[in-house]
Design a protein around this motif. Structure first.
Motif, PDB file in Angstrom:
ATOM      1  N   VAL A 191       0.857  -1.194   0.000  1.00  0.00           N
ATOM      2  CA  VAL A 191       0.000   0.000   0.000  1.00  0.00           C
ATOM      3  C   VAL A 191       0.889   1.239   0.000  1.00  0.00           C
ATOM      4  O   VAL A 191       1.868   1.331   0.746  1.00  0.00           O
ATOM      5  N   GLU A 192       0.569   2.171  -0.872  1.00  0.00           N
ATOM      6  CA  GLU A 192       1.297   3.439  -0.942  1.00  0.00           C
ATOM      7  C   GLU A 192       0.320   4.544  -1.274  1.00  0.00           C
ATOM      8  O   GLU A 192      -0.825   4.299  -1.652  1.00  0.00           O
ATOM      9  N   SER A 193       0.780   5.767  -1.143  1.00  0.00           N
ATOM     10  CA  SER A 193      -0.063   6.925  -1.427  1.00  0.00           C
ATOM     11  C   SER A 193       0.088   7.315  -2.888  1.00  0.00           C
ATOM     12  O   SER A 193       1.200   7.362  -3.431  1.00  0.00           O
ATOM     13  N   ALA A 194      -1.029   7.601  -3.529  1.00  0.00           N
ATOM     14  CA  ALA A 194      -0.982   8.058  -4.920  1.00  0.00           C
ATOM     15  C   ALA A 194      -0.574   9.519  -5.010  1.00  0.00           C
ATOM     16  O   ALA A 194      -0.143   9.979  -6.058  1.00  0.00           O
ATOM     17  N   GLY A 195      -0.692  10.260  -3.911  1.00  0.00           N
ATOM     18  CA  GLY A 195      -0.305  11.671  -3.895  1.00  0.00           C
ATOM     19  C   GLY A 195       0.884  11.903  -2.987  1.00  0.00           C
ATOM     20  O   GLY A 195       0.899  12.855  -2.211  1.00  0.00           O
ATOM     21  N   VAL A 196       1.872  11.026  -3.062  1.00  0.00           N
ATOM     22  CA  VAL A 196       3.023  11.115  -2.174  1.00  0.00           C
ATOM     23  C   VAL A 196       3.955  12.242  -2.623  1.00  0.00           C
ATOM     24  O   VAL A 196       4.103  12.517  -3.813  1.00  0.00           O
ATOM     25  N   THR A 197       4.551  12.914  -1.653  1.00  0.00           N
ATOM     26  CA  THR A 197       5.548  13.951  -1.906  1.00  0.00           C
ATOM     27  C   THR A 197       6.903  13.438  -1.449  1.00  0.00           C
ATOM     28  O   THR A 197       7.091  13.114  -0.276  1.00  0.00           O
ATOM     29  N   ASP A 198       7.830  13.326  -2.392  1.00  0.00           N
ATOM     30  CA  ASP A 198       9.171  12.841  -2.077  1.00  0.00           C
ATOM     31  C   ASP A 198      10.053  13.993  -1.621  1.00  0.00           C
ATOM     32  O   ASP A 198      10.115  15.042  -2.270  1.00  0.00           O
ATOM     33  N   VAL A 199      10.728  13.811  -0.510  1.00  0.00           N
ATOM     34  CA  VAL A 199      11.733  14.753  -0.027  1.00  0.00           C
ATOM     35  C   VAL A 199      13.088  14.211  -0.465  1.00  0.00           C
ATOM     36  O   VAL A 199      13.525  13.162   0.023  1.00  0.00           O
ATOM     37  N   ILE A 200      13.728  14.898  -1.419  1.00  0.00           N
ATOM     38  CA  ILE A 200      14.957  14.390  -2.018  1.00  0.00           C
ATOM     39  C   ILE A 200      16.146  15.234  -1.583  1.00  0.00           C
ATOM     40  O   ILE A 200      15.997  16.376  -1.129  1.00  0.00           O
ATOM     41  N   SER A 201      17.325  14.652  -1.725  1.00  0.00           N
ATOM     42  CA  SER A 201      18.571  15.365  -1.433  1.00  0.00           C
ATOM     43  C   SER A 201      18.986  16.153  -2.672  1.00  0.00           C
ATOM     44  O   SER A 201      19.171  15.577  -3.750  1.00  0.00           O
ATOM     45  N   GLU A 202      19.128  17.460  -2.528  1.00  0.00           N
ATOM     46  CA  GLU A 202      19.541  18.320  -3.633  1.00  0.00           C
ATOM     47  C   GLU A 202      21.007  18.722  -3.523  1.00  0.00           C
ATOM     48  O   GLU A 202      21.466  19.612  -4.242  1.00  0.00           O
TER      49      GLU A 202
END
Length: 531
Positions: free
Chosen positions: A78-89
């Motif tokens: 199960v996962e979210s379809a509206g997930v927001t990824d916090v990535i390393s920039e």
């Protein structure tokens, strides 16, 4: 001898021994009789079995009508379809990445702007210190080159309004003095000529006065030449030199300013990179670690303190609980039946058997990468949306998903074991009045347990569950040599989707070509069963 003597002396003891010996003989005869009886019974049993019919152990199945359901059941996450990824920039700069120093616990509820992750910025801070030194040096060079440029401008003005004017005035003074000397010499020479005519001076004195006139003339010409040189040559040369110094100084100044801007830009970028080592929440949500368990080679990446994060790699996910879905991998032998829009039932693990409704949203066109443990297994990712997710549904939970691909009411069905592939055709071995008939059939879709029989069989027909055992009792068409070696395609053409009850779409049964059940279980192709 002693025992015989004792028996003769004691008659009762002698009679007892004879009685025991008679009883032992009786038991021995009984045992021998039982063994003989068992042997006779076994011989009678095996002898009788040889007379049984040849097909006394056949296994038959009665063909009947029943509702046919083709469904695919797989487990997914199960996962979210509206997930927001916090990535390393943070840029890698020839390094594997940056280590995690601190991270909020998974499951923490955060607000927008709250702290999430701190990455190791020690190397960046050392680079910033070195870059600050370069910025200071570049700034000093800019000040120096600016002063040189301004000095060049002043030098030009100084020459035009000072040095040149002074030198010209000096030469003009020399011309004026030379003209006065020449005029005086000419007047004195004229006076000398009158005196010489009256005999007051001799010829030698007259020649001396004449030489003085010529000398003063030469001095005047020299002064005028100097004046012409300074006006037409020296001034132009000095102006070119001074203007060249101005241009060079200005170019040096601009270059130093550009270098300073570049160094300041690098310093600003480093400050930005150091700031990006601290990740904050872009919105409200619940923290979920972005573990990667599908890397090549079977290696897994787990987010934790000390883990190395690559550039542009997701560290934390903030799912939207209002939009949930299940990501699952479907085997290549079943993906042919799955279409977007098909209804699905989702049963999350740990929710007390609650079943949720959903539908297939997307199917990837390419197989998922697999490690060495799944080198020969191809799977395709499918995404199933959940219509009404509850509050107890969380990202990362395991769910069993059943996709209803096709439903045919009252369809004639036969077990997959009863279908025999002969070349490109399919047969069922029908048992009727003690004889076998190889009847050609047309098969429809299969759910790996039953085939839908579209033509060839009727209700009540009895078919063999092990048709290979009766190949010598049926007649099958002869196959050409090239047909015997032909590879039968197991993967059918993808059927078009058409609506079923509830607005979902399923594969049309008229266009579905099932895989041969009686052939090899190869995932793609196999040799046909020779007739």
């Amino acid at each position: 001898m002693k025992q015989l003597q004792a028996d003769r002396q004691n008659p009762k003891h002698h009679l007892r021994a004879r009685h025991v010996a008679q009883r032992r003989g009786y038991v021995l005869w009984v045992v021998l009789a039982l063994v003989a009886l068992v042997a006779v019974a076994g011989w009678s049993y095996w002898g009788a079995s040889d007379g049984r019919p040849k097909d006394y152990n056949i296994v038959l199945h009665n063909v009947a009508r029943d509702d046919f359901t083709l469904s695919v059941t797989e487990r997914g996450e199960v996962e979210s379809a509206g997930v927001t990824d916090v990535i390393s920039e943070v840029k890698a700069k020839n390094t594997p990445g940056l280590s995690i120093l601190r991270i909020v616990p998974e499951g923490t509820v955060v607000k927008k702007g709250d702290f999430l992750v701190e990455l190791d910025s020690s190397a960046l801070r050392e680079e910033r210190t070195a870059e600050q030194i370069l910025v200071n040096t570049a700034a000093a060079l800019v000040v120096q080159s600016r002063n040189i440029y301004e000095t060049a401008l002043i030098a030009k003005e100084e020459y035009l309004n000072g040095t040149y004017v002074q030198e010209r005035q000096t030469i003009e003074s020399e011309v004026f003095v030379a003209e006065e000397n020449r005029s005086r010499a000419e007047e004195y020479h004229e006076f000398s000529k009158r005196l010489a005519a009256k005999g007051y001076i001799n010829q030698l004195q007259l020649e001396a006065d004449k030489f003085a006139v010529e000398k003063s003339q030469k001095e005047l010409d020299a002064a005028k030449t100097k004046l012409n040189v300074i006006d037409n040559y020296t001034k132009a040369k000095m102006l070119k030199t001074l203007e060249s110094d101005i241009v060079i100084a200005k170019a040096k100044w601009e270059s130093d300013k550009n270098s300073l801007e570049l160094e300041e830009g690098k310093l600003k970028e480093m400050d930005d990179q150091i700031a990006k080592c601290t990740l904050v929440a872009p919105k409200d949500g619940t923290v979920t670690y972005a573990h990667n368990r599908e890397n090549w080679g079977g290696d897994e990446f787990v987010v934790k303190e000390g883990a190395v994060i690559r550039e542009r790699q997701a560290v934390i996910r903030l799912p939207d609980p209002a939009k949930m879905r299940v990501a699952l991998n479907v085997n290549e032998s079943l993906i042919q039946y799955v279409r977007p829009g098909m209804p699905a039932t989702i049963s999350p693990i740990g929710t007390g058997g609650r079943a949720l409704r959903g539908s297939v949203d997307k199917i990837n066109q390419y197989a998922e990468p697999g490690g060495w443990r799944k080198a020969n297994v191809k799977e395709y990712k499918a995404l199933v949306t959940i219509d009404d997710p509850g509050a107890e549904l969380r990202s990362g939970m395991t769910a069993s998903v059943t996709i209803r691909c096709e439903e045919i009411p009252e369809a004639i069905q036969a077990p997959v074991q009863a279908v025999y592939a002969h070349g490109k055709d399919y047969y069922a071995f029908v048992f009727n009045n003690g004889n076998w008939e190889a009847r050609p059939i047309k098969v429809g879709p299969t759910n790996d347990k039953f085939f839908v029989i579209e033509e060839g069989l009727a209700e009540g027909d009895r078919v063999a569950m092990n048709p290979r055992a009766y190949l010598d009792q049926v007649k099958l068409p002869q196959l050409a040599p090239e047909s015997k070696q032909q590879v039968v395609k197991l993967t059918p053409e993808l059927p078009a989707a058409k609506p079923v009850a509830g607005g979902a779409a399923v594969a049309s049964k008229d266009e579905t070509q099932p895989k041969p059940a009686a052939e090899s279980a190869d995932a793609t192709t196999t040799e046909p069963t020779a007739g």
